[in-house]
Structures are given as structure tokens and as C-alpha cells.
Design a protein around this motif. Structure first.
Motif, short mmCIF file in Angstrom:
data_model
loop_
_atom_site.label_atom_id
_atom_site.label_comp_id
_atom_site.label_asym_id
_atom_site.label_seq_id
_atom_site.Cartn_x
_atom_site.Cartn_y
_atom_site.Cartn_z
N ALA A 290 -14.11 -2.00 0.99
CA ALA A 290 -13.50 -3.30 1.27
C ALA A 290 -13.17 -4.07 -0.01
O ALA A 290 -12.61 -5.16 0.05
N LYS A 291 -13.52 -3.51 -1.16
CA LYS A 291 -13.33 -4.22 -2.43
C LYS A 291 -11.99 -3.91 -3.08
O LYS A 291 -11.66 -4.48 -4.13
N ILE A 292 -11.26 -2.97 -2.52
CA ILE A 292 -9.88 -2.75 -2.98
C ILE A 292 -8.96 -2.91 -1.76
O ILE A 292 -9.38 -2.73 -0.63
N THR A 293 -7.73 -3.26 -2.04
CA THR A 293 -6.79 -3.45 -0.95
C THR A 293 -6.29 -2.10 -0.46
O THR A 293 -6.19 -1.14 -1.22
N ASN B 139 -20.27 -1.01 -9.01
CA ASN B 139 -19.49 -2.08 -8.37
C ASN B 139 -18.13 -2.26 -9.01
O ASN B 139 -17.56 -3.34 -8.96
N ARG B 140 -17.62 -1.22 -9.63
CA ARG B 140 -16.36 -1.33 -10.38
C ARG B 140 -15.18 -0.90 -9.50
O ARG B 140 -14.98 0.29 -9.27
N PRO B 141 -14.37 -1.86 -9.04
CA PRO B 141 -13.33 -1.51 -8.07
C PRO B 141 -12.20 -0.65 -8.65
O PRO B 141 -11.63 0.17 -7.92
N GLY B 142 -11.88 -0.84 -9.93
CA GLY B 142 -10.83 -0.01 -10.54
C GLY B 142 -11.28 1.44 -10.59
O GLY B 142 -10.55 2.36 -10.20
N THR B 143 -12.49 1.65 -11.06
CA THR B 143 -13.05 3.00 -11.13
C THR B 143 -13.18 3.60 -9.73
O THR B 143 -12.88 4.78 -9.52
N VAL C 3 0.79 -1.24 0.00
CA VAL C 3 0.00 0.00 0.00
C VAL C 3 0.82 1.28 0.00
O VAL C 3 0.25 2.37 0.09
N HIS D 227 -11.37 2.95 -7.08
CA HIS D 227 -10.04 3.26 -6.57
C HIS D 227 -9.59 4.66 -7.05
O HIS D 227 -9.10 5.48 -6.28
#
Lengths: 273, 273, 273
Positions: free
Chosen positions: A194-197, A241-245, A32, A247
Motif C-alpha cells: 500500500a506504500k506505492i501507487t 520500509n523503503r518504497p523505491g527499493t 499505472v 517497487h
């Protein structure tokens, strides 16, 4: 304290952060480092990552706060965390400990225990399982999914703060921040976090940012978590629900936080005093 | 040299980079490794990160340039940087040094000094404070906010290049690149580049890319910084004040750079010869 | 096995992954740790990065799979990989080895060789050059650009699997997965996946995810690569040649994968049995 006056203080802290840009010295995990540096910058702090035993004492001297994080731990890093933590203590610089994965392995449990023993930690920021492990079995606490559930745990939170000797900031669906007398429940944030580190680690870095501009660690920790939670829910609102977006949007929304967003969207419940 | 012929050479270097994809060996800090790898790829180079003392000598043998960066430093890494640097020197491979945070701690100041002593560094790329520290108090240089201000500092820049024994590339609102005879001021870029971590480190990686395809280190360093600055200002133009969006756009814009963008947007002023 | 029944199994594995969220223990390189953690989360696994020799044995005990990756290698990390690998073997936990850059330096070649000697690797995932190096010169294999080309190499792939004693998963324009009896060619993916760093490492992490829910390593490896390839081609379709945008979209598309996308877009050719 009323929610209104608390949120007004958070907004004022944010403004100070952006004016002063305090250095936030972070000894954190490999996964991180980039993320916590960028979220620190987005909130208004100036991140520096330095972990060599030869330089941490000097580096922390320039800092407004020190953040210690035990993910991707090695034994040499524990020594550096203790050196940096003691130097911070000697200079009155606040210290955040993020006990990532404590309880999973002896190395992490012993490391967190040693840091708590040898360093005056200002705020321990972890999830419910991590903080429970460190506070001992008697004070085991579960994640808090609703404010109502927390009321019953208020005594436990205060006991955990007492047994650990620092402010505890337990993050989850709701965040619970407590010293031995005051307890605040922050109800911002979004499950997408919680969907991204690294969002837990980011929250610890942001608690560090607010500690650098607010000498009351309960309010500083709650302030950092409120600000981050608001940014998280705003980012989730535009990301589906798009984790890249999500982030990407998370950095954008932290940078775009202002007094209006904080006072209109912040949700903090004060329990006890 | 005219700006026109310089920009034409930069465009030609970019084309060569993309045709040949030279390996750019980077021994760099944990915070930016992913970022400098991705920006190297976007510009056309092939990044490889390797820092073990057992393998750096072999690895650098395949490289078109070596980039050394002292962020998140450890003493063992300094040894590896020296080993790799000497191997690069023996093979005529250009070396970039990015002295991140030099002056802040003895470890970093001594590390940068040792590398400059033991390795023939081709280009030193840092901000004004970092380069000033290394060049010694007499040659202290401040950030350059306008070309006019720089004219007065031209002698200093040449002196710094002379005392350091390498090309200096001082980045900031304007970038100043100088050897003992020639000085170029590059006026591309955008303040958003300071709002995410790692853009300084990325710029060093890109100087490495251009060194791999241009044997004149002044033109190579200025070329890399011009190309990166153009991409940065294009990314900022579509990102507003959103650092997450800007970060993503920066890779996109580096990948989309072409001869037309470079010759139409590049701003380079030649001072002296 | 028909393509139809294979894709149906992949879709079922994906559903199981998301229900169970198995821990995927990764000892991987600094460049990609954040990326492989986030892609693991997007697919449904729970990543944990831990490399200290004191804790890897405990940590792997919680895991559904172990992923070893030799990028940015240090000698101490090799020891940890062997300790973790042996512990995984003792507990029947599948192990993926990603031999990044093997053949480039003695350190990496010896490390990969040592891991293959001392650990029962379940799946070796690499590009054609890397797998060829490890399998020895006699079995040298080139990248596979078309299924037709592969047919001629089927015997080689089986021989490589035999000589290495594990399933081989060779990724490239087409992915070739083989044990000593069965061979599958997966023809998903997009050239944009080579334009950002870490997609090879991500694919190894995702093979780990599928190994945690499918006890047949050939089908698990082919399943992970099929799912990732589909996400990659969907991400490329909306990203043009923009690598920053593609990187973000890749996480989004992995998270959005569902049974319909897998069964309608998956392309797997079974050769031999």
C-alpha cells in the motif's frame, strides 16, 4: 478444494502463462500503465495497452483476457471500455473490472455501473469500499483484517457476487474471492504494497493473466492474488520500509516466482464448499 | 567504413550530445513517456513531450529531432504527429517513426501509412514484423538472430528502405540498419531488454538523440542502437534475471557510457559498401 | 523567523502529514503522474489523479490541496484545471500551479495566464525562466546559484509575488520562496535532481502536501522544498552519478525523512523580515 491442490494448480497456471505468454489487453489509467505492463511481463503475460474506440475491438480479439480500469477516467474511455468488453464477451474472452475510486464521484460510479450493466464482467477486483459501493448499501462490507472476521461476512460476499453477477475479488490485508457458492481467503501480501501507487491495479492485471490460463474464474482470481501476494511479501522482506527499493524488488520477485515459492508460501483458506 | 572508425564516430557523437543537450521532441505513448524521457536524459539529450495540435509546431522548432510513436494511439494524436512532422520537415529537423503494433489494427496501420505518406520520415525504427508490414508483403522480413542470416536478407533490407523512402532500423537479437546502399548489423544488446516494457520505444528516442548530432541517418541510427545495446548488456550483466533491477541499471549504464565502453564493446558489421 | 524555529515547524508538519494522510488532488502531466503519486505517498499524503471535467469539482472537495501542472497539455485539460481551481477556491483549499514549459509555446503561456486570472493560485512553483515569463519582462529573474546573488533580487521576488498575486517558489540550485513581505532561500538539494525527469513536478506535489497541513503558504512551500531537498541530497550521496539508482533512492529517502534529518540538514535563510 484443499489448499495443497489449489496451490499446485496456481503453480501449474504460472508455468502455462510463461510458456504461452497470452496477450493481456488493458484499458487502464495513466498513473499505472507502465507498472501494470511491467508486472504483466514479469508474470509471463504479454501486455498491450490500447484504448481508441477504432481499435479496441480488433485488439481484444488477440487477447487472452481484457482488463478494464477506471482510474483517470474520461467519458470517451468509458465508451471504449464498453466496446472492448462487448467484443470480449462475444469471443468468450474473460473480463476483469477494476473500479478505482468508485463512489468518490458520480462519473466513476456511473461508469462502473454502466460497464457492469453492458458487459459480462468475469471478475470485479477492488478494495472493500469499492466493491461495497457497487453491490449496494445492504451488502456493505468492511475490509477484512483476519480470516476469522471474514467467516461472518461469507454470506455477504456470496450475496455481492449474486447481486453483481460476477466473481468478486476484494483485496486488503486478506483477499476475499467469492462467487455465489465458493469463497477463498488469500492471506499473502504485505502492508508495503500500500506504500506505492498502483499495486491494486497491478493485482487486477495479474488476475487477467491467470484468467487467460484458467477457465475457473474463482481459482484464477485467487491464483493471481496468491502469486502477487507471495511476491509482495518476499519483496518487502528485503526492502525494509523503503518504497523505491520495494517497487523494484516487486518486479524482481514476480519474475522469480516458481512452483516451489507458491506451494511453500501460499496461504489460502476455503470457506463453505 | 570500418567498425573502428564507426565506433569512434559514435563515441564522438555521444560527447557532442552531452555537451549540447539537444531538445528531443517526443510524441509518444502513455506507457513509456517517463521511460523515454529518462533514457533521453541519461544519454545527454533534453526530452520534451508535447502533443497538442496547438503547440507541436512551435515546440518542434526548438528540437534537434522529433520522435513519433504510435502506441496507445488516438485519432487526434495522429493529426498532431502529422503537423509536427511537417513542421520538422520544413525546418530540416530529422524525424523518427516508431510504428508500435502496426499490423495489429487498422487504426495503427493506417496511422503509420499516413505518417509515412505525409511526412518525410528520416528513420523508421521497429521490430521485424512491424517494418515488414509497412514495407509490404513482398519484402517480408523475419527477425535476424545471427549476422549470417542477415547476409541473405541484405537485398530485402535495401528494398524496404527504397520502398519506404527512409532509413530502416530493424531491432531484434541483432539490429539491422539500412538505406538503399549501406547496411549495418549491430550485435549488441541482451535478451533482458525484452523483459521490460518500453525498450523498443527507448531505442527510438535514442536514435532521435543521435540524429540530432549526426547528419548521416544510417550512422546515427546505428550509433544510437549500438550505444543502447552496450548499456543493455552491461545492465544485464549485473542484474541476472531480475527485471526491476535491470530497469534501474539500464538508466545507470546509459548515463555511464563513455568512449572507452563504446569502442571496446561495440559490435557493428558493415555489409555491402 | 529563525532557521531553527522554521525547521522545527517543517518537522511538525511532516508528522501531521503522516498522521492525517491528506488527499492531494493532482491534475498533472502524463510523464510524471506515477512519480508524483509515489513521492506524495512517500511523504505521507494520499495522491489522487483525476482530470475529467465531470468529476474534478467533486474530487477536489475531498482534498487537502490541489496541484495543477501544465506539462503534456491539451485544451480540454485547461478547462478542467480552471473548474477544479475555482471549486478549490470556493472551499478554501490551497492551489499550487506548476507552469511547466511556459514561454515555450503560446498554448502553455495562455493556459498559465488563464489559470492565474481565473483561479486564486496559492503558490506558483516553477524554475526561474518559467516564473519570470509569467511575472513579465520587467521582473525577469535569473536562476539563483548562491544566496549572495539572491539578496540583490529580493525586491524582484517580492515584486513578482505582488504582480502575480500569489506566493512564488522559484526552484534551482537554491530555492527562493517569497510573498510580498517575506523571502526564504532554501539551500538544500543536489544537482542529481536535474538528471531525472519530473523532480520539478514532484516538488510541486510536495508543496501541495505541506499546504494541506500548514496554512501559511510561504512556510508550507519552503517546508516542502526543504524536505524534498534534504531527501534529494541524501539520495545523491548514495547514488553517485547513476540516475536510475538515484530515482529509486529518492523515494526511499523521502519516506525515511524524520524530524532529526530535517532539523540537522535543513538550510533556510530568511531575508528581509
Amino acid at each position: 478444494m484443499s489448499q495443497e491442490s489449489f496451490l499446485s494448480e496456481v503453480a501449474s497456471n504460472l508455468e502455462t502463462l510463461r510458456e504461452k505468454g497470452p496477450l493481456i489487453h488493458q484499458i487502464t489509467n495513466y498513473v499505472v500503465m507502465n507498472e501494470t505492463a511491467n508486472i504483466t511481463l514479469a508474470m509471463g503475460g504479454s501486455p498491450v495497452m490500447a484504448h481508441a474506440p477504432e481499435e479496441v475491438e480488433e485488439m481484444v480479439g488477440f487477447a487472452g483476457a481484457l482488463v478494464l480500469n477506471i482510474g483517470t477516467l474520461e467519458s470517451a474511455w468509458i465508451d471504449s471500455m464498453v466496446i472492448a468488453g462487448k467484443a470480449a464477451n462475444a469471443k468468450g474472452i474473460p473480463v476483469v473490472l477494476d473500479p478505482v475510486g468508485v463512489g468518490a464521484t458520480r462519473l466513476r460510479t456511473e461508469a462502473a455501473g454502466r460497464i457492469l450493466d453492458e458487459v459480462d464482467v468475469t471478475v470485479l477486483r477492488g478494495n472493500a469500499a469499492e466493491v461495497s459501493v457497487l453491490a449496494g448499501a445492504e451488502a456493505e462490507i468492511k475490509g477484512v483484517d483476519a480470516v476469522g472476521e471474514f467467516a461472518a461476512l461469507e454470506k455477504d460476499a456470496k450475496n455481492m457476487s449474486r447481486s453483481l453477477g460476477c466473481v468478486v475479488a476484494i483485496t486488503g490485508a486478506n483477499d476475499v474471492i467469492s462467487d455465489t457458492e465458493r469463497t477463498i481467503v488469500v492471506s499473502n501480501g504485505d502492508p508495503m504494497m500500500a506504500k506505492i501507487t498502483g499495486t491494486g491495479c497491478m493485482s487486477s492485471a495479474l488476475v487477467g493473466c491467470f484468467l487467460a490460463v484458467n477457465s475457473d474464474p474463482v481459482l484464477a482470481a485467487a491464483g493471481g492474488l496468491t502469486a502477487f501476494g507471495i511476491a509482495g511479501q518476499k519483496a518487502a522482506a528485503i526492502s525494509g520500509n523503503r518504497p523505491g527499493t520495494f517497487h523494484v524488488a516487486l518486479y524482481d520477485e514476480v519474475a522469480e516466482l516458481n512452483a516451489d515459492a507458491i506451494t511453500s508460501l501460499g496461504k489460502a483458506t476455503f470457506i463453505g464448499t
